[in-house]
Write an enzyme that holds these catalytic residues in place. Structure first.
Site, PDB file in Angstrom:
ATOM      1  N   LYS A  52       0.847  -1.203   0.000  1.00 56.44           N
ATOM      2  CA  LYS A  52       0.000   0.000   0.000  1.00 56.44           C
ATOM      3  C   LYS A  52       0.880   1.251   0.000  1.00 56.44           C
ATOM      4  O   LYS A  52       0.609   2.216  -0.708  1.00 56.44           O
ATOM      5  CB  LYS A  52      -0.931  -0.014   1.225  1.00 56.44           C
ATOM      6  N   GLN A  96      -4.923  -1.819   9.561  1.00 52.41           N
ATOM      7  CA  GLN A  96      -4.714  -3.115   8.924  1.00 52.41           C
ATOM      8  C   GLN A  96      -5.314  -4.227   9.789  1.00 52.41           C
ATOM      9  O   GLN A  96      -5.114  -4.273  10.991  1.00 52.41           O
ATOM     10  CB  GLN A  96      -3.210  -3.351   8.695  1.00 52.41           C
ATOM     11  N   ASP A 121     -11.169   2.300   3.674  1.00 51.54           N
ATOM     12  CA  ASP A 121     -11.405   0.858   3.560  1.00 51.54           C
ATOM     13  C   ASP A 121     -12.884   0.569   3.285  1.00 51.54           C
ATOM     14  O   ASP A 121     -13.231  -0.527   2.859  1.00 51.54           O
ATOM     15  CB  ASP A 121     -11.021   0.161   4.876  1.00 51.54           C
TER      16      ASP A 121
HETATM   17  N1  GUN Z   1      -6.680  -7.251   5.778  1.00 49.33           N
HETATM   18  C1  GUN Z   1      -6.979  -7.994   4.686  1.00 49.33           C
HETATM   19  N2  GUN Z   1      -7.617  -7.259   3.769  1.00 49.33           N
HETATM   20  C2  GUN Z   1      -7.718  -6.016   4.277  1.00 49.33           C
HETATM   21  C3  GUN Z   1      -8.264  -4.797   3.789  1.00 49.33           C
HETATM   22  O1  GUN Z   1      -8.807  -4.697   2.679  1.00 49.33           O
HETATM   23  N3  GUN Z   1      -8.152  -3.723   4.619  1.00 49.33           N
HETATM   24  C4  GUN Z   1      -7.580  -3.806   5.841  1.00 49.33           C
HETATM   25  N4  GUN Z   1      -7.544  -2.706   6.582  1.00 49.33           N
HETATM   26  N5  GUN Z   1      -7.065  -4.918   6.322  1.00 49.33           N
HETATM   27  C5  GUN Z   1      -7.138  -6.016   5.529  1.00 49.33           C
END
Ligand code: GUN
Length: 288
Positions: A52, A96, A121
């Site tokens: 990211k 996350q 998100d």
């Molecule tokens: N963990 C796995 N997929 C995601 C996601 O799309 N966003 C976040 N914040 N954590 C994740």
């Protein structure tokens, strides 16, 4: 043989659109910024977060990496979110997942603490409400990225039968809403669905979000169907596979996403698009 839907190609188009938005914002003196909170040191989460941040750097989006120790308390994490909510220079906040135990018990409270305007998100109850109502808001990145891929690839959604396997809040449920919005007929299947293969064989678009390697086999797929594999399963230290038996299903499907190199890239690209969308909305709301 199926058309392989490589994530790279579609992610590049999503990122180009995000970059365009970021350039326009910078011309107005606004520097889009994403804050990423990671608690503990789960190796998979660390890889996702790095990807990211790499995408942010590529597009000239600022990223604010906030690593917190595994022992972080609920109160400390909420205070960290409050601080980012109040910071006008931060436009997107991402926590996350999964959170380590015992914080994981507070995941919903933590996600709900994020200012919905910064919820890149798309997991906040307000964002989920907008998704359900079809009103403007930030959409969860993985399903939104899949929809953009289908649009770019020219795969018909209107009137098509879309079958989703998996009813998670992150993928299955939002995917159902987004496909419905594109006028697909949607069937949402899960671990207690009876006669699953008979249902999946009816699918024009089949989305696998189960979390089990090789769950979708060739006999479950209608010839010519589009198969989207959202699974990421580590079956050996350096071997990732999806939920679909790619080698076998590729011979039946009309189009299929690979793992790795498929949906994962779309998720990151869509996150960039959401950061730009959030920054734009926050800037407009301030009347700048
Ligand atoms: N963990 C796995 N997929 C995601 C996601 O799309 N966003 C976040 N914040 N954590 C994740």
């Amino acid at each position: 043989m199926a058309r392989i839907l490589y994530g790279k190609e579609f992610a590049a188009r999503i990122k180009a659109s995000a970059e365009h938005g970021a350039i326009a914002l910078r011309a107005h003196g606004v520097n889009p910024c994403l804050a990423v909170i990671i608690v503990g040191n789960d190796p998979a989460s660390e890889v996702y977060v790095r990807n990211k941040e790499k995408a942010c750097a590529e597009l000239g989006i600022r990223s604010n990496h906030i690593p917190l120790p595994a022992e972080t308390t609920r109160e400390e994490l909420l205070a960290c979110i409050d601080e980012l909510n109040a910071d006008e220079e931060v436009h997107g906040i991402l926590v996350q997942l999964p959170l380590p135990a015992p914080l994981s018990e507070s995941s919903e409270e933590v996600l709900s603490r994020i200012d919905p305007r910064k919820d890149v998100d798309g997991f906040h109850p307000v964002s989920v409400g907008h998704l359900f109502l079809g009103t403007p808001g930030l959409r969860p990145c993985t399903p939104a990225g899949c929809i953009r891929m289908l649009e770019y690839a020219g795969i018909r959604m209107e009137g098509a039968h879309a079958v989703i396997i998996g009813r998670s809040n992150i993928v299955g449920k939002p995917m159902a809403m987004l496909l419905l919005e594109r006028h697909a007929t949607v069937t949402l299947c899960h671990s207690r669905t009876e006669n699953l293969a008979a249902i999946t064989r009816e699918a024009d678009i089949l989305v696998a979000a189960v979390g089990q390697p090789h769950f979708v086999t060739a006999d479950m797929v209608k010839p010519g169907a589009t198969v989207i594999d959202v699974g990421i399963n580590r079956i050996a230290p350096k071997k990732l596979v999806g939920d679909v038996d790619f080698e076998a299903v590729e011979k039946v499907a009309g189009a299929i996403t690979p793992v790795p190199g498929g949906v994962g890239l779309l998720t990151v690209a869509m996150l960039m698009e959401n950061v730009v969308q959030a920054a734009k909305a926050q800037t407009e709301a301030k009347g700048e």
